[in-house]
Write a protein that holds these residues in place. Sequence first.
Motif, PDB file in Angstrom:
ATOM      1  N   ALA A  17     -38.676 -25.792 -20.779  1.00  0.00           N
ATOM      2  CA  ALA A  17     -38.624 -26.411 -19.566  1.00  0.00           C
ATOM      3  C   ALA A  17     -39.701 -25.856 -18.732  1.00  0.00           C
ATOM      4  CB  ALA A  17     -37.436 -26.092 -19.034  1.00  0.00           C
ATOM      5  N   ARG A  18     -40.016 -26.646 -17.719  1.00  0.00           N
ATOM      6  CA  ARG A  18     -41.154 -26.046 -16.589  1.00  0.00           C
ATOM      7  C   ARG A  18     -40.237 -25.928 -15.665  1.00  0.00           C
ATOM      8  NH1 ARG A  18     -43.589 -28.696 -12.252  1.00  0.00           N
ATOM      9  NH2 ARG A  18     -45.788 -27.897 -11.850  1.00  0.00           N
ATOM     10  N   CYS A  19     -40.162 -24.874 -14.840  1.00  0.00           N
ATOM     11  CA  CYS A  19     -39.289 -24.274 -13.796  1.00  0.00           C
ATOM     12  C   CYS A  19     -40.405 -24.137 -12.526  1.00  0.00           C
ATOM     13  CB  CYS A  19     -38.720 -23.185 -13.907  1.00  0.00           C
ATOM     14  SG  CYS A  19     -37.472 -23.559 -15.411  1.00  0.00           S
ATOM     15  N   GLU A  20     -39.820 -24.737 -11.478  1.00  0.00           N
ATOM     16  CA  GLU A  20     -40.562 -24.311 -10.029  1.00  0.00           C
ATOM     17  C   GLU A  20     -39.494 -23.675  -9.277  1.00  0.00           C
ATOM     18  OE1 GLU A  20     -43.430 -27.386  -8.312  1.00  0.00           O
ATOM     19  OE2 GLU A  20     -41.651 -28.787  -9.454  1.00  0.00           O
ATOM     20  N   THR A  21     -40.026 -22.706  -8.607  1.00  0.00           N
ATOM     21  CA  THR A  21     -39.118 -21.642  -7.665  1.00  0.00           C
ATOM     22  C   THR A  21     -39.853 -21.979  -6.246  1.00  0.00           C
ATOM     23  OG1 THR A  21     -38.602 -20.028  -9.284  1.00  0.00           O
ATOM     24  CG2 THR A  21     -38.472 -19.542  -7.016  1.00  0.00           C
ATOM     25  N   PHE A  22     -39.130 -22.386  -5.411  1.00  0.00           N
ATOM     26  CA  PHE A  22     -39.556 -22.973  -3.919  1.00  0.00           C
ATOM     27  C   PHE A  22     -39.018 -21.705  -3.015  1.00  0.00           C
ATOM     28  CE2 PHE A  22     -38.589 -27.019  -6.043  1.00  0.00           C
ATOM     29  CZ  PHE A  22     -39.917 -27.620  -5.889  1.00  0.00           C
ATOM     30  N   PHE A  23     -39.979 -21.517  -2.148  1.00  0.00           N
ATOM     31  CA  PHE A  23     -39.916 -20.514  -1.176  1.00  0.00           C
ATOM     32  C   PHE A  23     -39.597 -19.125  -1.777  1.00  0.00           C
ATOM     33  CE2 PHE A  23     -39.345 -23.962   1.402  1.00  0.00           C
ATOM     34  CZ  PHE A  23     -39.922 -23.797   2.640  1.00  0.00           C
ATOM     35  N   TYR A  24     -40.553 -18.636  -3.082  1.00  0.00           N
ATOM     36  CA  TYR A  24     -40.599 -17.484  -3.570  1.00  0.00           C
ATOM     37  C   TYR A  24     -41.346 -16.497  -2.898  1.00  0.00           C
ATOM     38  CZ  TYR A  24     -42.197 -13.571  -6.526  1.00  0.00           C
ATOM     39  OH  TYR A  24     -42.401 -12.520  -7.035  1.00  0.00           O
ATOM     40  N   ARG A  25     -40.536 -15.214  -2.655  1.00  0.00           N
ATOM     41  CA  ARG A  25     -41.287 -14.148  -1.974  1.00  0.00           C
ATOM     42  C   ARG A  25     -41.373 -12.999  -2.644  1.00  0.00           C
ATOM     43  NH1 ARG A  25     -44.109 -15.264   2.256  1.00  0.00           N
ATOM     44  NH2 ARG A  25     -43.561 -13.638   3.646  1.00  0.00           N
ATOM     45  N   TYR A  26     -42.758 -12.172  -2.571  1.00  0.00           N
ATOM     46  CA  TYR A  26     -42.481 -10.791  -3.349  1.00  0.00           C
ATOM     47  C   TYR A  26     -41.648  -9.990  -2.910  1.00  0.00           C
ATOM     48  CZ  TYR A  26     -46.991 -12.430  -5.886  1.00  0.00           C
ATOM     49  OH  TYR A  26     -47.995 -12.978  -6.367  1.00  0.00           O
ATOM     50  N   PHE A  27     -41.352  -8.871  -3.532  1.00  0.00           N
ATOM     51  CA  PHE A  27     -40.178  -8.031  -3.440  1.00  0.00           C
ATOM     52  C   PHE A  27     -40.363  -7.166  -2.215  1.00  0.00           C
ATOM     53  CE2 PHE A  27     -37.249  -4.265  -4.082  1.00  0.00           C
ATOM     54  CZ  PHE A  27     -36.303  -4.855  -4.594  1.00  0.00           C
ATOM     55  N   ASN A  28     -41.789  -6.801  -1.721  1.00  0.00           N
ATOM     56  CA  ASN A  28     -41.894  -6.258  -0.398  1.00  0.00           C
ATOM     57  C   ASN A  28     -42.261  -7.151   0.700  1.00  0.00           C
ATOM     58  OD1 ASN A  28     -44.191  -7.107  -1.522  1.00  0.00           O
ATOM     59  ND2 ASN A  28     -45.442  -5.208  -1.292  1.00  0.00           N
ATOM     60  N   GLN A  29     -41.892  -8.282   0.518  1.00  0.00           N
ATOM     61  CA  GLN A  29     -42.025  -9.302   1.657  1.00  0.00           C
ATOM     62  C   GLN A  29     -40.730  -9.671   2.133  1.00  0.00           C
ATOM     63  OE1 GLN A  29     -44.462 -12.562  -0.367  1.00  0.00           O
ATOM     64  NE2 GLN A  29     -46.565 -11.618   0.785  1.00  0.00           N
ATOM     65  N   SER A  30     -40.819 -10.139   3.555  1.00  0.00           N
ATOM     66  CA  SER A  30     -39.511 -10.430   4.309  1.00  0.00           C
ATOM     67  C   SER A  30     -39.386 -11.896   3.847  1.00  0.00           C
ATOM     68  CB  SER A  30     -39.458 -10.351   5.536  1.00  0.00           C
ATOM     69  OG  SER A  30     -40.787 -11.106   6.025  1.00  0.00           O
ATOM     70  N   PRO A  31     -38.197 -12.517   3.702  1.00  0.00           N
ATOM     71  CA  PRO A  31     -37.947 -13.888   3.470  1.00  0.00           C
ATOM     72  C   PRO A  31     -38.474 -14.685   4.702  1.00  0.00           C
ATOM     73  CG  PRO A  31     -35.864 -12.942   3.896  1.00  0.00           C
ATOM     74  CD  PRO A  31     -37.081 -11.835   3.916  1.00  0.00           C
ATOM     75  N   TYR A  32     -38.526 -16.181   4.278  1.00  0.00           N
ATOM     76  CA  TYR A  32     -38.618 -17.120   5.407  1.00  0.00           C
ATOM     77  C   TYR A  32     -37.513 -17.356   6.173  1.00  0.00           C
ATOM     78  CZ  TYR A  32     -43.168 -18.385   2.961  1.00  0.00           C
ATOM     79  OH  TYR A  32     -44.313 -18.320   2.325  1.00  0.00           O
ATOM     80  N   GLU A  33     -37.412 -17.489   7.417  1.00  0.00           N
ATOM     81  CA  GLU A  33     -36.459 -17.530   8.321  1.00  0.00           C
ATOM     82  C   GLU A  33     -36.111 -18.985   9.080  1.00  0.00           C
ATOM     83  OE1 GLU A  33     -35.889 -14.287  11.052  1.00  0.00           O
ATOM     84  OE2 GLU A  33     -34.895 -13.017   9.394  1.00  0.00           O
ATOM     85  N   VAL A  34     -35.118 -19.404   9.317  1.00  0.00           N
ATOM     86  CA  VAL A  34     -34.891 -20.616   9.811  1.00  0.00           C
ATOM     87  C   VAL A  34     -33.775 -20.446  10.966  1.00  0.00           C
ATOM     88  CG1 VAL A  34     -35.561 -22.363   8.123  1.00  0.00           C
ATOM     89  CG2 VAL A  34     -33.383 -21.623   7.943  1.00  0.00           C
ATOM     90  N   ILE A  35     -33.784 -21.459  12.193  1.00  0.00           N
ATOM     91  CA  ILE A  35     -32.879 -21.548  12.990  1.00  0.00           C
ATOM     92  C   ILE A  35     -31.526 -22.078  12.354  1.00  0.00           C
ATOM     93  CG2 ILE A  35     -32.183 -21.880  15.302  1.00  0.00           C
ATOM     94  CD1 ILE A  35     -35.177 -21.906  15.887  1.00  0.00           C
ATOM     95  N   ALA A  36     -30.434 -21.254  12.345  1.00  0.00           N
ATOM     96  CA  ALA A  36     -29.266 -21.866  11.897  1.00  0.00           C
ATOM     97  C   ALA A  36     -28.621 -23.233  12.269  1.00  0.00           C
ATOM     98  CB  ALA A  36     -27.958 -20.918  12.053  1.00  0.00           C
ATOM     99  N   ALA A  37     -28.875 -23.486  13.663  1.00  0.00           N
ATOM    100  CA  ALA A  37     -28.342 -24.545  14.208  1.00  0.00           C
ATOM    101  C   ALA A  37     -29.410 -25.822  14.157  1.00  0.00           C
ATOM    102  CB  ALA A  37     -27.979 -24.195  15.812  1.00  0.00           C
ATOM    103  N   ASP A  38     -30.424 -25.672  13.791  1.00  0.00           N
ATOM    104  CA  ASP A  38     -31.443 -26.684  13.597  1.00  0.00           C
ATOM    105  C   ASP A  38     -31.294 -27.876  13.063  1.00  0.00           C
ATOM    106  OD1 ASP A  38     -32.756 -25.728  15.663  1.00  0.00           O
ATOM    107  OD2 ASP A  38     -34.705 -25.345  14.576  1.00  0.00           O
ATOM    108  N   ALA A  39     -30.631 -27.595  11.565  1.00  0.00           N
ATOM    109  CA  ALA A  39     -30.281 -28.606  10.747  1.00  0.00           C
ATOM    110  C   ALA A  39     -29.020 -28.225   9.879  1.00  0.00           C
ATOM    111  CB  ALA A  39     -31.451 -28.841   9.640  1.00  0.00           C
TER     112      ALA A  39
END
Length: 433
Positions: free
Chosen positions: A136-158
């Motif tokens: 299988a070919r796998c795609e991981t979306f919004f991957y971050r390295y271990f020493n990077q902070s994750p992407y953040e979104v506003i909870a009430a927006d969607a």
Amino acid sequence: MFFKFSQIKLKSLAPLILASLGLIWQVHSISKVYFQFNTRVDIVIDAPDRLSMPGLTVCVMLSDGLGPKGPFIRESELIYVPINETLEVGKPEVNVTCTVPAPELVKLNPNASGLFCQNFAPPKISIQYISPGLVARCETFFYRYFNQSPYEVIAADAKDFYRIELSRVTNSTILFFIHSPTDVLHLSEADTITLNIIQTQEIVLATTKFTTNFMPPPFRTNCRYYHDYEYGQWGCVFQCRVKRKQQVCPAWPWNVPASPDISVPFKVVDEQKCSQKSTGHDCFDSDCKQPQCWNEWYTTTTIYSKERSNNHQLSKLYIRRPFGVEFVYNYVPRLAQIEYICYVASCFGIWLGVSCADALRYVAHLAESRLINRKLAQSQASATSKRMENGWTESRVATINGKSTLVAPTVKNFGRFEQMRSRRIVTYNSSFY
């Protein structure tokens, strides 16, 4: 008389001895608890205003080339193809379109149109061996390295994290799972969901996030920071498996996601040259046995599923944001250092009546006494030097061998000399010499 004196002394020391024994017992008891380094769990339940984007891995089966020009390679033979040539030989059976309803995220290219996932973070591509004959070919979306902070979104927006459209080319299924954005897991070790595109037209999943924070040694949780590895503890396990596999076989371990640039296959044709003794299952018990200090988990629940009622070749997948709260499990010392110090200090106060105020008063008194003695010594030395400079001497009369003799004062007998002078025994005689 001696017996009576001993009784009096024993009566005065008995309370001190008993109090000291009680102090030793209590300090030993609390020290035993502290130095066992046990932990307790503090559970934090929170509904944050901003949510971190989880990682989403979507895996599509690879089949042989479509059409008459494609190479005639059966699925079972893809495992013998070098991994860096797999994507050229095998073709994906499903086209995946990922969008994220979060306009507050910063695009990699400001001129890019649409809210496609790859506009905000480049997907991580991996090739995975699923079962005998399937790759299988796998795609991981919004991957971050271990020493990077994750992407953040506003909870009430969607209400959604991800919106996925799956356009099938052939009769196929896809595999996907939600996970920490710092992980790239193998399908066999993840909470994988299988979606049959022929049967399912739409599916909606709800997510819940859990976070654990362990304590490093010497505490019982004995966790480790795997900052030297790309995928944290899983990176350590994968590296261990690859090392052990390639010691016995020029192939890639089946239970390790492979980068598209790996030049070895999952399996070699000549089975006699490749031993399958070690696949790295014991890496969790040896090289990477310590748990990771920080972990992030996601659970998914199906809240809506619609079966296909038409012949359309499009299926939709929605990954909902958490409806309620997030759970954080913080492992903290059972007895904190400040608690231990305060407990020991209180033991001294209870058993011996010693307090910080008493200790400070004693230190102040000791410093004051030393300061007074130093000043007295300096003044005496100064007075003596002044008398010597004025040209007169002070002597006292002493009887040595029955004769009266003048003895010069010294530092040792200066105090006695002053007493004799006050009784007018000292004679001042400037013409003595």
